[in-house]
Design an enzyme around this catalytic site. Structure first.
Site, PDB file in Angstrom:
ATOM      1  N   SER A   1      -1.050 -21.009   2.577  1.00 37.70           N
ATOM      2  CA  SER A   1      -1.408 -20.807   3.971  1.00 37.70           C
ATOM      3  C   SER A   1      -2.581 -19.830   4.061  1.00 37.70           C
ATOM      4  O   SER A   1      -3.345 -19.688   3.105  1.00 37.70           O
ATOM      5  CB  SER A   1      -0.194 -20.306   4.764  1.00 37.70           C
ATOM      6  OG  SER A   1      -0.474 -20.319   6.156  1.00 37.70           O
TER       7      SER A   1
ATOM      8  N   SER B   1      -5.907 -38.760  -0.211  1.00 36.89           N
ATOM      9  CA  SER B   1      -5.663 -37.874   0.926  1.00 36.89           C
ATOM     10  C   SER B   1      -4.179 -37.586   1.038  1.00 36.89           C
ATOM     11  O   SER B   1      -3.347 -38.497   0.875  1.00 36.89           O
ATOM     12  CB  SER B   1      -6.146 -38.545   2.217  1.00 36.89           C
ATOM     13  OG  SER B   1      -5.698 -37.826   3.340  1.00 36.89           O
TER      14      SER B   1
ATOM     15  N   ILE C   1      -9.630 -22.490  -3.330  1.00 35.77           N
ATOM     16  CA  ILE C   1      -8.287 -22.004  -3.647  1.00 35.77           C
ATOM     17  C   ILE C   1      -7.588 -22.957  -4.606  1.00 35.77           C
ATOM     18  O   ILE C   1      -6.990 -22.532  -5.597  1.00 35.77           O
ATOM     19  CB  ILE C   1      -7.467 -21.793  -2.359  1.00 35.77           C
ATOM     20  CG1 ILE C   1      -8.060 -20.628  -1.556  1.00 35.77           C
ATOM     21  CG2 ILE C   1      -5.998 -21.539  -2.686  1.00 35.77           C
ATOM     22  CD1 ILE C   1      -7.477 -20.456  -0.174  1.00 35.77           C
TER      23      ILE C   1
ATOM     24  N   LYS D   1      -9.997 -26.316   6.945  1.00 35.73           N
ATOM     25  CA  LYS D   1     -10.056 -24.864   7.089  1.00 35.73           C
ATOM     26  C   LYS D   1     -11.227 -24.341   7.912  1.00 35.73           C
ATOM     27  O   LYS D   1     -11.300 -23.156   8.174  1.00 35.73           O
ATOM     28  CB  LYS D   1     -10.106 -24.227   5.701  1.00 35.73           C
ATOM     29  CG  LYS D   1      -8.900 -24.545   4.840  1.00 35.73           C
ATOM     30  CD  LYS D   1      -9.047 -23.999   3.440  1.00 35.73           C
ATOM     31  CE  LYS D   1      -7.838 -24.292   2.605  1.00 35.73           C
ATOM     32  NZ  LYS D   1      -7.950 -25.457   1.755  1.00 35.73           N
TER      33      LYS D   1
ATOM     34  N   GLY E   1      -9.912 -29.544  -5.531  1.00 39.08           N
ATOM     35  CA  GLY E   1     -11.354 -29.351  -5.606  1.00 39.08           C
ATOM     36  C   GLY E   1     -11.869 -28.219  -4.750  1.00 39.08           C
ATOM     37  O   GLY E   1     -13.014 -27.799  -4.889  1.00 39.08           O
TER      38      GLY E   1
ATOM     39  N   LYS F   1      -4.947 -16.270   8.739  1.00 34.96           N
ATOM     40  CA  LYS F   1      -5.222 -16.674  10.124  1.00 34.96           C
ATOM     41  C   LYS F   1      -3.973 -17.219  10.817  1.00 34.96           C
ATOM     42  O   LYS F   1      -3.967 -17.459  12.023  1.00 34.96           O
ATOM     43  CB  LYS F   1      -6.356 -17.689  10.170  1.00 34.96           C
ATOM     44  CG  LYS F   1      -7.704 -17.069   9.818  1.00 34.96           C
ATOM     45  CD  LYS F   1      -8.798 -18.119   9.760  1.00 34.96           C
ATOM     46  CE  LYS F   1     -10.144 -17.516   9.446  1.00 34.96           C
ATOM     47  NZ  LYS F   1     -10.216 -16.802   8.184  1.00 34.96           N
TER      48      LYS F   1
ATOM     49  N   SER G   1     -12.153 -35.317  -2.123  1.00 37.35           N
ATOM     50  CA  SER G   1     -13.581 -35.210  -2.418  1.00 37.35           C
ATOM     51  C   SER G   1     -13.820 -35.583  -3.877  1.00 37.35           C
ATOM     52  O   SER G   1     -13.417 -34.851  -4.789  1.00 37.35           O
ATOM     53  CB  SER G   1     -14.088 -33.785  -2.170  1.00 37.35           C
ATOM     54  OG  SER G   1     -15.377 -33.623  -2.731  1.00 37.35           O
ATOM     55  N   GLU G   2     -14.473 -36.704  -4.087  1.00 37.04           N
ATOM     56  CA  GLU G   2     -14.750 -37.159  -5.454  1.00 37.04           C
ATOM     57  C   GLU G   2     -15.566 -36.127  -6.229  1.00 37.04           C
ATOM     58  O   GLU G   2     -15.251 -35.818  -7.381  1.00 37.04           O
ATOM     59  CB  GLU G   2     -15.495 -38.492  -5.403  1.00 37.04           C
ATOM     60  CG  GLU G   2     -15.847 -39.038  -6.765  1.00 37.04           C
ATOM     61  CD  GLU G   2     -16.690 -40.288  -6.697  1.00 37.04           C
ATOM     62  OE1 GLU G   2     -16.697 -41.032  -7.699  1.00 37.04           O
ATOM     63  OE2 GLU G   2     -17.365 -40.532  -5.678  1.00 37.04           O
TER      64      GLU G   2
END
Length: 166
Positions: free
Chosen positions: A126, A61, A11, A87, A8, A129, A33-34
């Site tokens: 990844s 999860s 990316i 993130k 969701g 960062k 996240s629904e």
């Protein structure tokens, strides 16, 4: 059978769009996240033709290892694109242990399960960062990359790789 974790997110959703173009038999979209999962499922269903790729949207999860093991086993997952991660740099600076649990330990566990369940490919998404990290987020993604590198060196069947997006 292809699974995208974090399907969701920006990316993960784009990965799903791109993967759909190669017509896998099944595309599993996993997210915690629904709302985000519903949105990408709705969008991709409008793009698929009857009889092509079966879309399966699963709430969950990546830290729930029992759930992940069940998914790997039930669907005989062949390829994993692991885009699920925390993130937001500022938030993770205030909660480093949560960043480690999600970005490092869950990644390591998913990669272990991939080996156990004879997954063909495991791709860690990844971030730029992770190059000389100066934040908790970057450091956790760098550690996740190092775990994946270790899995790659110790695996005969499952191919492990990391890709940095920035």
């Amino acid at each position: 059978v292809v699974m995208v974790t974090g399907a969701g997110g920006s990316i993960g959703a784009e990965l799903c769009r791109q993967i759909l173009r190669s017509f896998p038999s099944i595309l599993i979209m996993l997210d915690n996240s629904e709302h985000a999962l519903y949105q990408i499922e709705k969008e991709l269903k409008s793009l698929t033709k009857s009889g092509s790729t079966e879309l399966i949207a699963l709430l969950g999860s990546v830290r729930d290892l029992n759930r992940m093991e069940t998914i790997y086993k039930t669907f005989s997952v062949q390829t994993v694109y692991h885009a699920a991660a925390y993130k937001h740099v500022d938030m993770l600076e205030r909660q480093p242990s949560v960043a480690v649990q999600n970005n490092v330990l869950a990644t390591h566990s998913l990669a272990e399960l991939a080996k156990e369940k004879k997954v063909d490919h495991f791709v860690l998404i990844s971030t730029d960062k992770a190059v000389e990290p100066s934040s908790i987020m970057g450091a956790t993604k760098r550690l996740a990359e190092q775990f994946i590198e270790g899995h790659a060196m110790g695996s005969v069947r499952t191919k492990y790789m990391s890709v940095r997006f920035g």
